[in-house]
Design a protein around this motif. Structure first.
Motif, short mmCIF file in Angstrom:
data_model
loop_
_atom_site.label_atom_id
_atom_site.label_comp_id
_atom_site.label_asym_id
_atom_site.label_seq_id
_atom_site.Cartn_x
_atom_site.Cartn_y
_atom_site.Cartn_z
N LEU A 398 0.82 -1.21 0.00
CA LEU A 398 0.00 0.00 0.00
C LEU A 398 0.85 1.26 0.00
O LEU A 398 0.45 2.29 -0.56
N ASN A 399 2.01 1.19 0.62
CA ASN A 399 2.91 2.34 0.62
C ASN A 399 3.40 2.66 -0.80
O ASN A 399 3.57 3.82 -1.17
N ARG A 400 3.61 1.62 -1.58
CA ARG A 400 4.09 1.80 -2.96
C ARG A 400 2.94 2.00 -3.95
O ARG A 400 3.05 2.80 -4.87
N PHE A 401 1.83 1.29 -3.75
CA PHE A 401 0.70 1.36 -4.67
C PHE A 401 -0.60 1.60 -3.90
O PHE A 401 -1.43 0.70 -3.75
N PRO A 402 -0.80 2.82 -3.38
CA PRO A 402 -2.02 3.09 -2.59
C PRO A 402 -3.30 2.93 -3.39
O PRO A 402 -4.36 2.71 -2.81
N GLU A 504 -15.50 1.59 -18.22
CA GLU A 504 -15.12 1.03 -19.52
C GLU A 504 -13.61 0.87 -19.63
O GLU A 504 -13.14 -0.03 -20.34
N LEU A 505 -12.88 1.72 -18.94
CA LEU A 505 -11.42 1.63 -18.96
C LEU A 505 -10.88 0.62 -17.97
O LEU A 505 -9.66 0.45 -17.85
N GLY A 506 -11.77 -0.06 -17.23
CA GLY A 506 -11.34 -1.08 -16.28
C GLY A 506 -10.74 -0.53 -15.01
O GLY A 506 -9.96 -1.22 -14.34
N LEU A 507 -11.12 0.70 -14.63
CA LEU A 507 -10.51 1.35 -13.47
C LEU A 507 -11.33 1.18 -12.20
O LEU A 507 -10.99 1.75 -11.17
N LYS A 508 -12.43 0.40 -12.26
CA LYS A 508 -13.22 0.00 -11.09
C LYS A 508 -13.68 1.17 -10.24
O LYS A 508 -13.25 1.34 -9.10
N PRO A 509 -14.60 2.02 -10.79
CA PRO A 509 -15.09 3.17 -10.01
C PRO A 509 -16.21 2.82 -9.05
O PRO A 509 -16.74 3.71 -8.37
N GLY A 510 -16.61 1.54 -8.99
CA GLY A 510 -17.73 1.16 -8.14
C GLY A 510 -19.04 1.31 -8.90
O GLY A 510 -19.07 1.31 -10.13
N ALA A 511 -20.14 1.45 -8.17
CA ALA A 511 -21.46 1.56 -8.79
C ALA A 511 -21.56 2.82 -9.63
O ALA A 511 -21.10 3.89 -9.24
N THR A 515 -22.71 9.10 -7.74
CA THR A 515 -22.13 9.48 -6.44
C THR A 515 -20.64 9.14 -6.45
O THR A 515 -20.26 7.99 -6.69
N PHE A 516 -19.81 10.12 -6.19
CA PHE A 516 -18.37 9.91 -6.20
C PHE A 516 -17.92 9.48 -4.80
O PHE A 516 -17.65 10.30 -3.93
N ASP A 517 -17.86 8.15 -4.58
CA ASP A 517 -17.39 7.63 -3.29
C ASP A 517 -15.90 7.35 -3.38
O ASP A 517 -15.23 7.74 -4.34
N GLU A 518 -15.38 6.66 -2.36
CA GLU A 518 -13.93 6.41 -2.33
C GLU A 518 -13.48 5.55 -3.50
O GLU A 518 -12.38 5.73 -4.02
N GLU A 519 -14.32 4.61 -3.94
CA GLU A 519 -13.96 3.80 -5.10
C GLU A 519 -13.84 4.67 -6.35
O GLU A 519 -12.93 4.49 -7.17
N THR A 520 -14.76 5.62 -6.49
CA THR A 520 -14.69 6.52 -7.64
C THR A 520 -13.44 7.38 -7.58
O THR A 520 -12.75 7.59 -8.59
N ARG A 521 -13.14 7.90 -6.38
CA ARG A 521 -11.95 8.75 -6.23
C ARG A 521 -10.68 7.96 -6.58
O ARG A 521 -9.76 8.48 -7.22
N ARG A 522 -10.65 6.70 -6.15
CA ARG A 522 -9.48 5.87 -6.46
C ARG A 522 -9.37 5.67 -7.97
O ARG A 522 -8.26 5.73 -8.54
N ALA A 523 -10.51 5.44 -8.64
CA ALA A 523 -10.49 5.25 -10.09
C ALA A 523 -10.03 6.52 -10.80
O ALA A 523 -9.28 6.46 -11.78
N SER A 536 -5.19 13.82 -7.99
CA SER A 536 -5.88 14.33 -6.81
C SER A 536 -7.11 13.50 -6.45
O SER A 536 -7.57 13.53 -5.32
N GLY A 537 -7.65 12.76 -7.43
CA GLY A 537 -8.89 12.04 -7.19
C GLY A 537 -10.12 12.90 -7.45
O GLY A 537 -11.24 12.42 -7.28
N TYR A 538 -9.90 14.15 -7.87
CA TYR A 538 -11.01 15.06 -8.16
C TYR A 538 -10.91 15.51 -9.62
O TYR A 538 -9.82 15.62 -10.17
N LEU A 539 -12.07 15.78 -10.21
CA LEU A 539 -12.09 16.21 -11.60
C LEU A 539 -11.70 17.68 -11.72
O LEU A 539 -12.15 18.52 -10.94
N ASP A 540 -10.83 17.96 -12.67
CA ASP A 540 -10.49 19.34 -13.01
C ASP A 540 -10.63 19.49 -14.52
O ASP A 540 -11.02 18.55 -15.22
N GLN A 541 -10.33 20.68 -15.00
CA GLN A 541 -10.53 20.94 -16.42
C GLN A 541 -9.72 20.00 -17.30
O GLN A 541 -10.24 19.44 -18.27
N ALA A 542 -8.45 19.78 -16.96
CA ALA A 542 -7.59 18.92 -17.78
C ALA A 542 -8.11 17.49 -17.81
O ALA A 542 -8.12 16.83 -18.86
#
Length: 554
Positions: A398-402, A504-511, A515-523, A536-542
Motif C-alpha cells: 500500500l505504501n508503494r501502490f495506494p 469502460e477503462l477497467g478502473l473499477k469506479p464502483g457503482a 455518487t463519487f465515493d472512495e472507489e470513484t476517487r481511487r479510479a 488528486s482524485g477530483y475532476l479538473d478541467q484537464a
C-alpha cells in the motif's frame, strides 16, 4: 443648392415605432465609454434619452459600486407595474460564478479575485433573474462580459451556469463589445423578433430560446414629416450609391472616400463606426469572417477543448473567446503557418479539430502503454509483498501502490488485523487510537505514538505517518482540487458519464450511480496517474478534457 427641408406644417405625418410600457435596467461596469462609442452619442445621459424617446422607462448606472448597482435595481423595480409589457436588463462588466450563484463585479474592484470579495461586493444575478422571472416570455437579459485578467481563486468560475436561469427568461451573452453592439441595434429596433438580431451580433442565447421572441413592439405615433425637395433626390441617390459601394468594399479607404464626399450623409454615422472598427482592429476582415460563422457557445467550447488537448492554454473552457483563447488561437495559427490573427476560419476549425482528434488518440495510446507498465510493476511488487500474506507485506504494498490493483484486498486484510487488535487492546489505548483515526492527520498519529509508545496500534500509526509523508503533494492540493471540481457544476448525468467511462477503462469506479465515493476517487486517481495528469482524485478541467476526448474515441 440642394438641401433637405423640414416641413413647416404638421398636417402630414410619418408613423414611427415607439416602445409602449417597456422597462429597462442598464448597469455598465465595463469600459465607461462603451455605450458612447457603440451608440454614437456623446453623453451617457443620452443613453437613457435614446430609449426613453421610444417610450421606455430606463434605470441607468455606470461604473457602479455594489451600492450603486443595488440602487439602480431598486429604481428599476419601483417603475415596474402590472401594465409593463416587456422587460430588458443589460449588464456589462466582469461576471463570476460560484456554487451559490453568479455575480456582476463592481467597477472599482482591484486586487486578487477571492470568493469572499465576490460574495460581499458583487451584485447577484439571482436578483435580476427573480425580477425577469415575473415576466415569462417577455424578459430579455443581455450580459456583456469583460475578461478577468487576474487569477481566479478556488470556488470561482468565469462560466455562467445555464441551470440558474429561470424558466421563461432569455439570456443573450457574449463579450462586452458584442453585447454593446447589440444594445446599439436594440435602441434602433422597430420591434419584432429580437433573436435573429442577437445571433447576428454574435451573442449566445441561453435559457428560454423559442422559435421567435417578439419584444419591444412599436406603436404608431406621429412624427414630423421630412419634405424632400426635388433637388434632394439626386444627392440622396448618389449618397445611397456611394454607401453601397463603400459597404461592399468594406475597407478603410472606401469608408474614408464616402465620408469625404458625404460628411453629413445619411450613412455617415455607420461609415464612421465601421471605419473606427477597422482602424482599431488590425485583423478586421478576419474578425468579421469569424463573426459570420455565428459560432454557438457549445462550438466555442469545443474549439477551446481542441486547443487544450493540443497543449494551448485557453484559460478556461467556457465558450467565451477572451484574451486567453485568442492567445491560444494565435499560437496555434503561428505554429501551423496559418497567419496569426487570433480569429478562426471554418477551414482552420476543421483542421484544429482533426489535429485534436489525432492527438487524443495518441494520448490514449500513450496512456494504455503507461497503464500496462504500471500494472506489470504492480503485480510484480504484490507477488513480493502482499502475496506473502503478512502485515508487513500488505503495508509495503500500500505504501508503494495506494491505488493499486490489490489495494482493496490489502486494505481489507489490514482492517481485519486492526479490528483484531482493537478487540484485544485495553480501553484507554483503544480510545486514544479511535481519536487518532477520527482526525486522521499526521499530527494525530504522532500524538498517539508519543502517548502510547507501546500501544497495540503503533504499526498502524507509523504506516499512516509514512503515507502522509509519501503523499504530501497530493494531500496539499486536495482542498483546491475539491473547489475546482465543485466549480465545474457537474450534474448527476455528468457524474454517471464519468463513472461509465472509468468503468469502460477497467478502473473499477464502483457503482455507476452519480455518487463519487472512495472507489470513484481511487479510479479517478488511477486515470490521472496513467495520463500524467495532476493526481488528486477530483475532476479538473484537464481531466474532463481528456475524459471527453477518450469517450469520443470509443
Amino acid at each position: 443648392m440642394k438641401r433637405l427641408a423640414l416641413s413647416t406644417t404638421m398636417a402630414m405625418a410619418l408613423t414611427g415605432p415607439v416602445w409602449a410600457n417597456s422597462d429597462l435596467l442598464i448597469i455598465g461596469n465595463g469600459d465607461p465609454s462603451l455605450l458612447q462609442r457603440l451608440t454614437r452619442i456623446t453623453d451617457l445621459s443620452d443613453v437613457t434619452a435614446a430609449f426613453e424617446a421610444r417610450g421606455a422607462e430606463v434605470s441607468l448606472a455606470t461604473t457602479a459600486d455594489a451600492a450603486g448597482m443595488r440602487d439602480a435595481l431598486r429604481s428599476f423595480m419601483d417603475g415596474l407595474d402590472a401594465t409593463t409589457d416587456d422587460v430588458g436588463i443589460v449588464l456589462t462588466g466582469q461576471i463570476v460564478s460560484t456554487v451559490a450563484g453568479s455575480y456582476l463585479l463592481p467597477s472599482d474592484r482591484t486586487g486578487p479575485l477571492t470568493l469572499s470579495g465576490v460574495l460581499t461586493e458583487g451584485f447577484a444575478l439571482d436578483a435580476v433573474y427573480a425580477v425577469a422571472a415575473a415576466y415569462p416570455g417577455r424578459a430579455l437579459i443581455v450580459l456583456g462580459e469583460v475578461e478577468i485578467e487576474t487569477d481566479v481563486a478556488a470556488g470561482l468560475s468565469v462560466s455562467l451556469p445555464p441551470s440558474d436561469i429561470p424558466q421563461g427568461v432569455t439570456v443573450a451573452i457574449g463579450p462586452v463589445e458584442t453585447a454593446g453592439r447589440f444594445v446599439s441595434q436594440l435602441s434602433d429596433a422597430t420591434g419584432g423578433d429580437v433573436l435573429p438580431v442577437a445571433r447576428a451580433a454574435g451573442l449566445s442565447l441561453l435559457g428560454y430560446v423559442p422559435r421567435e421572441l417578439p419584444l419591444f413592439q412599436g406603436t404608431d405615433v406621429e412624427l414630423p414629416q421630412i419634405d424632400e425637395t426635388p433637388e434632394t433626390d439626386d444627392r440622396s441617390a448618389a449618397d445611397t450609391a456611394a454607401w453601397q459601394e463603400a459597404a461592399a468594399a468594406d475597407t478603410e479607404a472606401a469608408y474614408e472616400t464616402y465620408l469625404t464626399a458625404f460628411p453629413d450623409g445619411q450613412n455617415a454615422s455607420d461609415a464612421q463606426e465601421r471605419l473606427t472598427a477597422i482602424q482599431s482592429e488590425p485583423f478586421y476582415r478576419e474578425k468579421q469572417a469569424e463573426e459570420d460563422l455565428a459560432l454557438s457557445r457549445d462550438a466555442r467550447r469545443e474549439i477551446q477543448r481542441d486547443l487544450s488537448l493540443l497543449g494551448y492554454n485557453t484559460r478556461g473552457i467556457d465558450g467565451i473567446f477572451g484574451r486567453g483563447t485568442r492567445g491560444a488561437v494565435t499560437a496555434w495559427q503561428d505554429e501551423n503557418g496559418q497567419g496569426a490573427s487570433g480569429y478562426l476560419t471554418s477551414d482552420q476549425i476543421a483542421r484544429l479539430d482533426a489535429q485534436a482528434e489525432r492527438r487524443a488518440a495518441e494520448l490514449e495510446e500513450e496512456a494504455r502503454e503507461r497503464q500496462a507498465q504500471l500494472e506489470r510493476q504492480d503485480r510484480t511488487f504484490w507477488s513480493e509483498t502482499g502475496a506473502q500474506g503478512d502485515e508487513a507485506g500488505f503495508r509495503a504494498y500500500l505504501n508503494r501502490f495506494p491505488d493499486g490493483i490489490y489495494a482493496e484486498e490489502a486494505q481489507g486484510q489490514l482492517d481485519a488485523i486492526e479490528e483484531q487488535r482493537r478487540a484485544q487492546a485495553e480501553g484507554e489505548d483503544r480510545r486514544r487510537w479511535q481519536e487518532a483515526r477520527d482526525t486522521d492527520t499526521e499530527a494525530g498519529y504522532r500524538a498517539y505514538l508519543a502517548e502510547r509508545p507501546n500501544g497495540a496500534f503503533v504499526e498502524e500509526a507509523r504506516a499512516r505517518i509514512e503515507y502522509f509523508n509519501n503523499n504530501s503533494e497530493q494531500i496539499a492540493v486536495q482542498p483546491q482540487a475539491q473547489a475546482e471540481e465543485a466549480a465545474l457544476g457537474l450534474n448527476e448525468a455528468a457524474r454517471r458519464l464519468t463513472e461509465t467511462r472509468l468503468d469502460e477503462l477497467g478502473l473499477k469506479p464502483g457503482a455507476v450511480d452519480g455518487t463519487f465515493d472512495e472507489e470513484t476517487r481511487r479510479a479517478i486517481r488511477r486515470y490521472q496517474d496513467a495520463r500524467k495528469l495532476r493526481v488528486s482524485g477530483y475532476l479538473d478541467q484537464a481531466t474532463v478534457v481528456r475524459l471527453m476526448a477518450d469517450a469520443i474515441l470509443r
